[in-house]
Write an enzyme that holds these catalytic residues in place. Structure first.
Site, mmCIF file in Angstrom:
data_model
loop_
_atom_site.group_PDB
_atom_site.id
_atom_site.type_symbol
_atom_site.label_atom_id
_atom_site.label_comp_id
_atom_site.label_asym_id
_atom_site.label_seq_id
_atom_site.Cartn_x
_atom_site.Cartn_y
_atom_site.Cartn_z
ATOM 1 N N ASN A 11 0.877 -1.176 0.000
ATOM 2 C CA ASN A 11 0.000 0.000 0.000
ATOM 3 C C ASN A 11 0.913 1.226 0.000
ATOM 4 O O ASN A 11 1.518 1.554 1.012
ATOM 5 C CB ASN A 11 -0.898 -0.025 1.249
ATOM 6 C CG ASN A 11 -1.747 1.230 1.378
ATOM 7 O OD1 ASN A 11 -1.795 2.051 0.453
ATOM 8 N ND2 ASN A 11 -2.415 1.392 2.507
ATOM 9 N N LYS A 13 0.120 4.276 -0.317
ATOM 10 C CA LYS A 13 -0.497 5.495 0.246
ATOM 11 C C LYS A 13 -0.220 6.686 -0.684
ATOM 12 O O LYS A 13 -0.180 6.502 -1.894
ATOM 13 C CB LYS A 13 0.004 5.717 1.678
ATOM 14 C CG LYS A 13 -0.159 4.449 2.534
ATOM 15 C CD LYS A 13 0.056 4.648 3.988
ATOM 16 C CE LYS A 13 -0.148 3.304 4.697
ATOM 17 N NZ LYS A 13 -0.080 3.398 6.133
ATOM 18 N N HIS A 100 -9.611 1.428 5.073
ATOM 19 C CA HIS A 100 -8.323 1.652 5.742
ATOM 20 C C HIS A 100 -8.528 2.656 6.871
ATOM 21 O O HIS A 100 -9.284 3.621 6.725
ATOM 22 C CB HIS A 100 -7.294 2.172 4.737
ATOM 23 C CG HIS A 100 -5.896 2.104 5.274
ATOM 24 N ND1 HIS A 100 -5.419 3.007 6.190
ATOM 25 C CD2 HIS A 100 -4.889 1.217 5.056
ATOM 26 C CE1 HIS A 100 -4.167 2.674 6.508
ATOM 27 N NE2 HIS A 100 -3.825 1.592 5.828
ATOM 28 N N GLU A 169 -5.572 -4.714 10.581
ATOM 29 C CA GLU A 169 -4.551 -3.690 10.782
ATOM 30 C C GLU A 169 -4.891 -2.875 12.030
ATOM 31 O O GLU A 169 -5.698 -1.933 11.953
ATOM 32 C CB GLU A 169 -4.521 -2.723 9.593
ATOM 33 C CG GLU A 169 -4.055 -3.315 8.298
ATOM 34 C CD GLU A 169 -3.434 -2.241 7.394
ATOM 35 O OE1 GLU A 169 -2.298 -2.444 6.980
ATOM 36 O OE2 GLU A 169 -4.080 -1.217 7.127
ATOM 37 N N GLY A 175 2.617 2.320 10.864
ATOM 38 C CA GLY A 175 3.667 3.331 10.771
ATOM 39 C C GLY A 175 4.365 3.644 12.089
ATOM 40 O O GLY A 175 5.162 4.573 12.152
ATOM 41 N N SER A 213 3.290 -1.936 10.327
ATOM 42 C CA SER A 213 4.733 -1.957 10.628
ATOM 43 C C SER A 213 5.444 -3.254 10.246
ATOM 44 O O SER A 213 6.439 -3.621 10.870
ATOM 45 C CB SER A 213 4.983 -1.646 12.108
ATOM 46 O OG SER A 213 4.658 -0.302 12.378
HETATM 47 P P1 13P Z 1 3.049 0.463 7.547
HETATM 48 O O1 13P Z 1 3.496 -0.867 7.015
HETATM 49 O O2 13P Z 1 3.822 1.611 6.991
HETATM 50 O O3 13P Z 1 2.931 0.464 9.029
HETATM 51 O O4 13P Z 1 1.559 0.696 6.990
HETATM 52 C C1 13P Z 1 0.632 -0.322 7.133
HETATM 53 C C2 13P Z 1 -0.573 0.034 6.371
HETATM 54 O O5 13P Z 1 -1.270 0.980 6.709
HETATM 55 C C3 13P Z 1 -0.875 -0.765 5.184
HETATM 56 O O6 13P Z 1 -2.164 -0.530 4.736
#
Ligand code: 13P
Length: 252
Positions: A11, A13, A100, A169, A175, A213
């Site tokens: 992802n 983002k 999300h 998640e 993050g 993460s």
């Molecule tokens: P990170 O892997 O950067 O923590 O993000 C996870 C996420 O939000 C995937 O959709």
């Protein structure tokens, strides 16, 4: 881990531009040269403006494309700045992330999320449905209650399970570098699978992934979670090296 199929979803983002194509090229090269016992399925959920060029450049590649959100109306309409499932499909997406936590924070409530899932599935997109508790809910020990509600919503709204991947998640893990303890995750994954199994007769239940993460250093700690079918990866999916490393470590 055995040679079971695992799903690795990136992802991106709000990151990436046209030069990021090289990340996907490297991942695709790796997938084409990987040892035969590995059967990873790789899906990259990239910014929608990159879907069309990337899916053209990487036609017939082993990387499938996904988007990160869509409008609740599935075709066209007067919705400034929005993108529909039909548009994503035409641009090369086969998947779309919905629910999300970053979109939930921005106002996507469960009602809207249900409409978006339906809208995406009407256009034949597979949905990566994100569920999970936030930090306050976790501290109040509400995780299982929240998850139950988010999963039951699938059945209440008659979502097509054949076109659904669930991603657990926990918001607090995204993050942050913090990840749930393996024991906790085992309970959570088994809980999610049990709720679904109790609702449907078929043995074929949606794949359930973990996200939050995940990186090339901590990936091995997730391999003991037998009910976990793969990973939804944010930051580490922006580096071909880290992403490939994650896959490799899953098949050692
Ligand atoms: P990170 O892997 O950067 O923590 O993000 C996870 C996420 O939000 C995937 O959709």
């Amino acid at each position: 881990m055995t040679n079971n199929l695992k799903i690795f979803i990136g992802n991106w983002k709000m990151y990436g531009d046209i030069s990021s194509l090289k990340i996907l090229r490297r991942i695709n090269t790796f997938l084409n040269t990987k040892k035969s016992k590995m059967r990873p399925r790789v899906i990259m959920c990239i910014p929608s403006i990159l879907l069309y060029p990337f899916s053209k450049y990487l036609k017939n590649s082993k990387v499938s494309f996904g988007a990160q959100n869509c409008h609740e109306i599935d075709s066209y309409g007067p919705f400034t700045g929005s993108i529909s499932a039909k548009m994503l499909k035409k641009a090369g997406a086969k998947y779309v992330i919905i629910g999300h936590s970053e979109n939930r924070i921005e106002g996507d409530d469960q009602k809207k999320i249900n409409k978006k899932i339906k809208s995406a599935q009407r256009q034949n997109l597979s949905v990566i449905y994100c569920i999970g508790e936030n930090l306050t809910q976790q501290k109040k020990k509400l995780t299982f209650k929240i998850l139950k509600k988010q999963i039951n919503s699938i059945f209440l709204h008659k979502i097509n399970l054949n076109k659904l991947i669930i991603a657990y998640e926990p918001t607090w893990a995204i993050g942050s570098g913090n990840i749930p303890r393996a024991e906790e995750l085992k309970k959570i994954f088994s809980f999610i699978k049990t709720i679904i199994k109790n609702k449907i007769k078929s043995k074929k239940i949606p794949k359930i992934l973990y996200g939050g993460s995940v990186n090339n250093s901590n990936i091995v700690s997730f391999l003991a979670i037998k009910d976990c079918d793969g990973f939804l990866i944010g930051g580490a999916s922006l580096s071909s090296k880290k992403f490939i490393d994650i896959i490799k470590k899953c098949y050692k």
